[in-house]
Design an enzyme around this catalytic site. Structure first.
Site, PDB file in Angstrom:
ATOM      1  N   ASN A  10      13.920  -0.241   6.526  1.00 22.46           N
ATOM      2  CA  ASN A  10      13.014  -0.849   5.555  1.00 22.46           C
ATOM      3  C   ASN A  10      13.643  -0.653   4.177  1.00 22.46           C
ATOM      4  O   ASN A  10      13.603   0.441   3.629  1.00 22.46           O
ATOM      5  CB  ASN A  10      11.643  -0.172   5.644  1.00 22.46           C
ATOM      6  CG  ASN A  10      10.697  -0.650   4.562  1.00 22.46           C
ATOM      7  OD1 ASN A  10      10.993  -1.616   3.849  1.00 22.46           O
ATOM      8  ND2 ASN A  10       9.563   0.024   4.430  1.00 22.46           N
ATOM      9  N   LYS A  12      12.726  -1.779   1.408  1.00 21.60           N
ATOM     10  CA  LYS A  12      11.730  -1.769   0.320  1.00 21.60           C
ATOM     11  C   LYS A  12      12.221  -2.680  -0.823  1.00 21.60           C
ATOM     12  O   LYS A  12      12.875  -3.684  -0.560  1.00 21.60           O
ATOM     13  CB  LYS A  12      11.450  -0.331  -0.126  1.00 21.60           C
ATOM     14  CG  LYS A  12      11.070   0.562   1.077  1.00 21.60           C
ATOM     15  CD  LYS A  12      10.533   1.909   0.697  1.00 21.60           C
ATOM     16  CE  LYS A  12      10.215   2.690   1.974  1.00 21.60           C
ATOM     17  NZ  LYS A  12       9.599   3.991   1.712  1.00 21.60           N
ATOM     18  N   HIS A  96       2.239  -0.906   5.766  1.00 18.39           N
ATOM     19  CA  HIS A  96       3.017   0.219   5.232  1.00 18.39           C
ATOM     20  C   HIS A  96       2.159   1.029   4.250  1.00 18.39           C
ATOM     21  O   HIS A  96       1.344   0.461   3.520  1.00 18.39           O
ATOM     22  CB  HIS A  96       4.278  -0.292   4.535  1.00 18.39           C
ATOM     23  CG  HIS A  96       5.248   0.818   4.251  1.00 18.39           C
ATOM     24  ND1 HIS A  96       5.120   1.634   3.152  1.00 18.39           N
ATOM     25  CD2 HIS A  96       6.315   1.279   4.952  1.00 18.39           C
ATOM     26  CE1 HIS A  96       6.085   2.543   3.181  1.00 18.39           C
ATOM     27  NE2 HIS A  96       6.822   2.356   4.258  1.00 18.39           N
ATOM     28  N   GLU A  98       2.815   2.215   1.467  1.00 19.30           N
ATOM     29  CA  GLU A  98       2.922   1.772   0.065  1.00 19.30           C
ATOM     30  C   GLU A  98       2.034   0.549  -0.178  1.00 19.30           C
ATOM     31  O   GLU A  98       1.464   0.382  -1.259  1.00 19.30           O
ATOM     32  CB  GLU A  98       4.399   1.500  -0.275  1.00 19.30           C
ATOM     33  CG  GLU A  98       5.159   2.825  -0.414  1.00 19.30           C
ATOM     34  CD  GLU A  98       6.594   2.806   0.068  1.00 19.30           C
ATOM     35  OE1 GLU A  98       7.192   1.722   0.159  1.00 19.30           O
ATOM     36  OE2 GLU A  98       7.126   3.894   0.359  1.00 19.30           O
ATOM     37  N   GLU A 168       4.147   6.994  10.226  1.00 18.75           N
ATOM     38  CA  GLU A 168       4.768   7.412   8.977  1.00 18.75           C
ATOM     39  C   GLU A 168       3.801   8.304   8.203  1.00 18.75           C
ATOM     40  O   GLU A 168       2.967   7.792   7.431  1.00 18.75           O
ATOM     41  CB  GLU A 168       5.128   6.194   8.125  1.00 18.75           C
ATOM     42  CG  GLU A 168       6.105   5.252   8.793  1.00 18.75           C
ATOM     43  CD  GLU A 168       6.940   4.489   7.775  1.00 18.75           C
ATOM     44  OE1 GLU A 168       8.164   4.557   7.888  1.00 18.75           O
ATOM     45  OE2 GLU A 168       6.373   3.851   6.869  1.00 18.75           O
TER      46      GLU A 168
HETATM   47  P1  13P Z   1      12.045   7.171   3.628  1.00 19.83           P
HETATM   48  O1  13P Z   1      12.960   7.114   4.839  1.00 19.83           O
HETATM   49  O2  13P Z   1      12.739   6.823   2.360  1.00 19.83           O
HETATM   50  O3  13P Z   1      11.276   8.441   3.590  1.00 19.83           O
HETATM   51  O4  13P Z   1      10.967   5.992   3.852  1.00 19.83           O
HETATM   52  C1  13P Z   1      10.327   5.880   5.051  1.00 19.83           C
HETATM   53  C2  13P Z   1       9.556   4.607   5.065  1.00 19.83           C
HETATM   54  O5  13P Z   1       8.625   4.436   4.307  1.00 19.83           O
HETATM   55  C3  13P Z   1      10.009   3.545   5.953  1.00 19.83           C
HETATM   56  O6  13P Z   1       9.093   2.512   6.011  1.00 19.83           O
END
Ligand code: 13P
Length: 251
Positions: A10, A12, A96, A98, A168
């Site tokens: 991901n 982002k 997600h 976020e 997560e």
């Molecule tokens: P990190 O691997 O940067 O902790 O992020 C995990 C994540 O949110 C994947 O969707």
């Protein structure tokens, strides 16, 4: 039946299109002979069509980071399942943390997005996870149960079988503090028990559950060796080909 491991990156809101294309090319080169692990990369929307071309003859699949539930119309800023499919997208991340924290994602919108994605032929990666406060106050199981039952409301088993779950824990995302392998495995076993009640035990054993949250080459092997951890959803470490591949083929 053994569950095939599934590692997804991901990205982002990172990389310019040029950087993303270079990263995708490196991953394609390094992963070209891998068939025992499913691999996907989920770049920003602006990169999808170009990266779709780069990966098209490789084992890498393309994913998007979100989808809107409506098929088309006056929804400024949103993108439909059909648009993603036409850009070569196979998977789509939904729910997600976020999105939940910053952009008003709820279990109701997750549910609508899963339905729209499936209707458009996409394979959802549905994210769930508790905050540190929820974990420390004994609410983890309740939170996961609510997210699953809300997210999958009215979704038939055969459709749900097309989904991957990403566990997560919010406190592990981007913090450098990963869940311990035992913590991850326990949560995954609990998630299977919820799916066993929601559908049946066969479903619970078949559904793939990725772990996400500060997964890196140096902790991937231990996490992926757990009985119920079927892969990873990787944030930061998916932005460097060597790190990402160090999770796909952990040492
Ligand atoms: P990190 O691997 O940067 O902790 O992020 C995990 C994540 O949110 C994947 O969707």
């Amino acid at each position: 039946m053994a569950r095939k491991k599934f590692i997804a990156g991901n990205w982002k809101m990172n990389t310019t299109p040029a950087e993303g294309i270079a990263l995708a090319r490196e991953i394609v080169t390094q992963a070209k002979n891998i068939s025992d692990v499913d691999i996907a990369i989920c770049p920003p929307y602006t990169h999808l069509a170009a990266i779709g071309e780069i990966i098209k003859d490789s084992p890498i699949k393309l994913g998007a980071q979100d989808v809107h539930w409506e098929p088309k119309g006056a929804f400024t800023g949103k993108i439909s399942a059909a648009m993603l499919g036409a850009a070569g997208v196979t998977y789509v991340i939904i729910g997600h943390s976020e999105q939940r924290t910053y952009f008003h994602e709820t279990d109701v919108s997750v549910n609508k997005k899963i339905k729209a994605a499936l209707g458009g032929g996409l394979l959802p990666i549905v994210c769930i996870g508790e905050t540190l406060e929820e974990r420390n106050s004994g609410k983890m199981e309740g939170v996961l149960k609510t997210q699953i039952t809300g997210g999958f409301a009215g979704i038939a088993k055969n459709d749900a079988l097309k989904c991957t779950i990403a566990y997560e824990p919010v406190w592990a995302i981007g913090t450098g503090v990963n869940a311990s392998p035992e913590q991850a495995n326990q949560a995954h076993i609990f998630i299977r028990s919820i799916f066993s009640s929601l559908y049946d035990v066969q479903f619970a054993q078949a559904v793939r559950i990725q772990y996400g949250g500060s997964m890196k080459p140096d902790n991937a092997k231990q996490l992926l060796q757990q009985s119920d951890v079927d892969g990873g959803l990787i944030g930061g470490a998916s932005l460097k080909a060597a790190d990402f591949m160090g999770i796909v083929i952990p040492r």
